[in-house]
Design an enzyme around this catalytic site. Structure first.
Site, mmCIF file in Angstrom:
data_model
loop_
_atom_site.group_PDB
_atom_site.id
_atom_site.type_symbol
_atom_site.label_atom_id
_atom_site.label_comp_id
_atom_site.label_asym_id
_atom_site.label_seq_id
_atom_site.Cartn_x
_atom_site.Cartn_y
_atom_site.Cartn_z
ATOM 1 C CE LYS A 185 -54.331 -67.741 2.451
ATOM 2 N NZ LYS A 185 -55.413 -67.104 1.699
HETATM 3 C C1 LIG Z 1 -55.949 -65.812 1.743
HETATM 4 C C2 LIG Z 1 -56.714 -65.302 0.610
HETATM 5 C C3 LIG Z 1 -56.744 -63.930 0.289
HETATM 6 C C4 LIG Z 1 -56.047 -62.895 1.133
HETATM 7 O O1 LIG Z 1 -54.642 -63.021 1.108
HETATM 8 P P1 LIG Z 1 -53.774 -62.338 2.261
HETATM 9 O O2 LIG Z 1 -52.376 -62.765 1.998
HETATM 10 O O3 LIG Z 1 -54.299 -62.899 3.554
HETATM 11 O O4 LIG Z 1 -53.982 -60.885 2.169
HETATM 12 C C5 LIG Z 1 -57.440 -63.530 -0.831
HETATM 13 N N1 LIG Z 1 -58.120 -64.423 -1.591
HETATM 14 C C6 LIG Z 1 -58.117 -65.731 -1.308
HETATM 15 C C7 LIG Z 1 -58.907 -66.650 -2.172
HETATM 16 C C8 LIG Z 1 -57.412 -66.225 -0.215
HETATM 17 O O5 LIG Z 1 -57.427 -67.535 0.059
#
Ligand SMILES: *Cc1c(COP(=O)(O)O)cnc(C)c1O
Length: 463
Positions: free
Chosen positions: A103
């Site tokens: 993120k």
């Molecule tokens: C948010 C997240 C995901 C999923 O990503 P999306 O964009 O919501 O599909 C997968 N792995 C981790 C560690 C995340 O923080």
């Protein structure tokens, strides 16, 4: 570059309006009406910051200081690094940023994009950034927006399911403009409540004199933009390393929750990147696996708390964008209405067939996740977090021709307990990311705790 709503394509917005607002008034998501194309000549060989500049300039042509913003966002903590494991498989590590999850790629940059967007549309009011998190968006948004002028962040996280480290990363944030609230319920409850606020004008109007509401979730197009970049960059790195030839198709396996990360890969493909299949890897909460194998999206089912909590989601918001691109606003509007009324919808045979062209899917339960972490640690001497392990397992099961890149979305240290149980040893302390050190020594400052019905009350109290 024009944007419209997934639920009504008669409306038109600029990129800055889309980023500032987050969600359209009709409840739809902002989508670009066309995709700019990028040729291999343009992007091959660029370093990461230049790559961000190239891709973003296509969508944000009138953002004058893009290069400076990009440099400020990434100079101290570039989240991205590529690790080639075999002749036809690499792991794209996206977790070297400020909060040790992918993120960060978007949320280290979004504050610049958002504040510039506010300026460009002449918005002087403070942006209240409401964010639901399944664990990782919360801390990335809080650290990204710490002390950023004209913004205030309120993060809602599920009380149960997230890891201790994820919780501490949020509750120990000290900046005055960021707040974390524990919600009784799961991520879907929190996300639904937050999305409903954008349409609740009786509520938002109370603040309209001094404040506007926006979002740092991947429902905000500004979150997706920086994520398109690493697909291009990875491809360029693989060409430079002679692992592929320019023009070869590359597959990407993506651990998926809200469908943001993998949608960014689809956007890269739409922009001309030679992408083969996008593998949508899911955990036991396998709504996406089911829609991609049967054509029916159905959230009427048990919700599981798994050892990959950032993917514990039954309503994947960005899937709505994909439906829009494949079938248009009318169909999207109808499916989303059905989803609210009946909790499910059925895609037409045509749309389903189109889906199969770009997407493959695999799923993995908790035990398989542990097995995968263990096997890859033994066979390849590479330690993965549980989310990454699900994508790795998916790539292995899909067994596609050509080169495949597995997206690694979190540091194994963020889910240390699961990982250490799997590999039956401690993770070496000297390799722990700085972001996660001494968390248990920091004072806990964020103590809000509410039921999902009290979300509006707590927003009022905080503001
Ligand atoms: C948010 C997240 C995901 C999923 O990503 P999306 O964009 O919501 O599909 C997968 N792995 C981790 C560690 C995340 O923080």
């Amino acid at each position: 570059m024009k944007f419209t709503s997934t639920r009504n394509d008669k409306v038109s917005f600029s990129a800055q309006q889309a980023i500032a607002k987050g969600l359209a008034d009709d409840g739809g998501l902002f989508v670009p009406t066309t995709f700019p194309s990028v040729s291999t000549d343009e992007f091959l060989g660029l370093d990461y910051e230049k790559m961000v500049g190239l891709i973003l300039s296509k969508y944000l042509p009138d953002f004058e200081n893009l290069d400076e913003m990009i440099h400020s966002a990434y100079k101290n903590a570039l989240p991205v690094s590529l690790s080639v494991l075999t002749e036809n498989l690499a792991v794209l590590e996206l977790f070297h940023g400020k909060s040790a999850a992918f993120k960060d790629v978007a949320l280290q940059l979004l504050p610049y994009l958002l504040t510039t967007s506010l300026k460009k549309i002449g918005e002087k009011r403070q942006a209240i950034i409401l964010t639901a998190t399944s664990g990782d968006t919360g801390s990335a948004a809080m650290s990204g927006f710490s002390n950023v002028d004209q913004t205030q962040v309120i993060v809602f996280y599920p009380e149960v399911g997230i890891s201790d480290i994820q919780r501490l990363q949020m509750t120990t944030q000290a900046a005055k403009n960021v707040h974390a609230v524990a919600v009784e319920g799961n991520f879907d409850d929190a996300q639904r409540a937050v999305k409903s606020i954008f349409q609740d004008h009786a509520f938002t109007d109370q603040f309209a004199e001094n404040q506007i509401f926006s979002s740092a979730n991947s429902i905000n197009f500004g979150r997706l933009l920086p994520q398109i970049v690493y697909y291009f960059w990875t491809y360029s790195e693989l060409v430079s390393a002679d692992k592929i030839k320019s023009g070869d198709l590359v597959n990407f396996s993506v651990p998926t929750g809200n469908f943001g990360d993998i949608l960014a890969g689809y956007y890269a493909k739409k922009m001309g990147l030679p992408v083969g299949k996008l593998i949508c890897a899911t955990n036991k909460n396998s709504v996406l696996y089911d829609v991609l194998t049967t054509g029916t999206y159905d959230r009427n089912r048990d919700f599981y708390i798994t050892n990959s909590p950032s993917m514990d989601i039954l309503v994947s918001s960005n899937f709505e964008r994909l439906i829009y691109h494949l079938a248009g606003a009318k169909v999207t509007q109808a499916t989303q209405e059905q989803l609210v009324k009946e909790g499910k919808y059925q895609l037409s045979a045509e749309v389903f067939e189109q889906l199969q062209k770009d997407f493959l899917t695999e799923k993995c339960d908790d035990d398989e996740t542990i097995e995968e972490i263990k096997a890859v640690s033994t066979d390849r001497n590479y330690v993965m977090d549980p989310h990454t392990a699900i994508a790795y397992a998916a790539a292995r099961k899909a067994d596609l021709d050509g080169f495949t890149v597995v997206l690694a979305t979190a540091s194994p240290y963020k889910f240390a307990k699961t990982v250490e149980d799997a590999i039956e040893q401690k993770l070496p302390e000297d390799k722990m990311p700085d972001a996660l050190k001494c968390l248990d020594k920091k004072p806990v400052t964020q103590l809000y705790h509410v039921t999902k019905d009290q979300i509006r009350t707590i927003i009022k109290e905080i503001l």
